[in-house]
Design an enzyme around this catalytic site. Sequence first.
Site, PDB file in Angstrom:
ATOM      1  N   HIS A 263      11.640  14.405 -14.606  1.00  0.00           N
ATOM      2  CA  HIS A 263      11.642  13.689 -13.331  1.00  0.00           C
ATOM      3  C   HIS A 263      11.474  12.188 -13.531  1.00  0.00           C
ATOM      4  CE1 HIS A 263      11.255  13.453  -8.978  1.00  0.00           C
ATOM      5  NE2 HIS A 263      10.336  12.531  -9.190  1.00  0.00           N
ATOM      6  N   HIS A 300       1.111  12.116  -6.850  1.00  0.00           N
ATOM      7  CA  HIS A 300       0.786  10.778  -7.312  1.00  0.00           C
ATOM      8  C   HIS A 300      -0.073  10.048  -6.288  1.00  0.00           C
ATOM      9  CE1 HIS A 300       4.735  10.708  -5.337  1.00  0.00           C
ATOM     10  NE2 HIS A 300       4.506   9.453  -4.986  1.00  0.00           N
ATOM     11  N   ASP A 306       1.608   1.332   0.431  1.00  0.00           N
ATOM     12  CA  ASP A 306       1.975   2.325   1.435  1.00  0.00           C
ATOM     13  C   ASP A 306       3.418   2.742   1.178  1.00  0.00           C
ATOM     14  OD1 ASP A 306      -0.486   1.925   2.573  1.00  0.00           O
ATOM     15  OD2 ASP A 306       0.266   1.570   4.599  1.00  0.00           O
ATOM     16  N   HIS A 336      -0.576  11.962  -2.630  1.00  0.00           N
ATOM     17  CA  HIS A 336       0.423  12.778  -1.947  1.00  0.00           C
ATOM     18  C   HIS A 336       1.416  13.297  -2.973  1.00  0.00           C
ATOM     19  CE1 HIS A 336       3.007   9.207  -2.117  1.00  0.00           C
ATOM     20  NE2 HIS A 336       4.016  10.013  -1.867  1.00  0.00           N
TER      21      HIS A 336
END
Length: 385
Positions: A263, A300, A306, A336
């Site tokens: 990834h 992560h 943000d 998240h």
Amino acid sequence: MPFYHKLGKIPPKRHTQFRKPDGSLYSEQLFGTVGFDGMYCNIYHEHRPTQVKQIKKQYSVAPKIASANNMLSLRLDGFAIKPEKDFLSSRKTVLTNSDCSIILAAPQESLRDYFYKNTDADEVIFIHKGSGKLRTFLGNIDFKYGDYLVIPRGIIYQIDFDSEDNRLFIVESRQPIYTPKRYRNWFGQLLEHSPFCERDIRKPEQLETYDAKGEFLVKVKKNDDIFEMVYATHPFDVVGYDGYNYPYAFSIHDFEPITGRIHQPPPVHQTFETTAMVICSFVPRLYDYHPESIPAPYNHSNIDSDEVLYYVDGDFMSRNDIKQGQITLHPAGIVHGPHPGAAERSIGKTETEELAVMVDTFKPLQVTEDGMKLSDGTYYQSWLE
């Protein structure tokens, strides 16, 4: 970063006499950024561009803040923004900080009754639905679904839409917007490993020149106020210009994804940057090809930024129950990652058809009243098993 562009008539040497057929002088303007240290153009007008007859009105368009210090992950239904006829009235700021604002708009009519100039910010207008023509004093650009329109601050423009069904995702940046510096050499040219190149950037064409006097309404944004200014000459009176500071278009469909055996981190999707934020493009691509790879992203921590994702099309593999036109906000300070089951579902998949725009800001975003109206109120709990 845009590259050198010339359109219309210009003299062989800047800051020298450039005369009209009747012998009078064209009026030269230096149109630059960051003082005299940034990108600029030299523009030549039929008339002096300094002629303002009247300021008719001044009013605030500052967003009203509902949550100034937000720690909840939010999901906003962008398509719930109601269509409005007027281009400026249709723009609803949903997230904002001192560096940028994220805006949704669904204008139904072309911007023709007045001209608009944003002196606060560069604008990136992503075309989710609709097509038409961006008309500026530096030339016109045709646009369609998937286009980014990059409009530097100070550009006077109008927009023609081909229909009433238009959906726009807009980022206003108070810092100049550039292409990622790691994809440029020291001359400014995009490098071989860049996910796009200069051929993909569409420059202005079709320079409209009006030699007209009268009363022309220009709505100017400054410090979140709109000033309704009446110009004595037509704003589109440019006969020619050259330089680096002009609007341009880039299609998300021309972004060439960077993939790997495992990834790849979000920076491989980066499309634009400022000193205060980045804009990324998630496009259809092949998945990771290590035999034990997990194509879904790992969990992560957003400690320093943000993260905002605007979902354009396709099935976004790391999320459950995401629809076209929705926005998710993952605020700094919390972890998240993929929704429950997403990592398992991704194993063995070979490709994704997702299409999304991501904005990462380095300062926290405030949620506006218009934004909070779009929230489902439960998204932050969607990782519970």
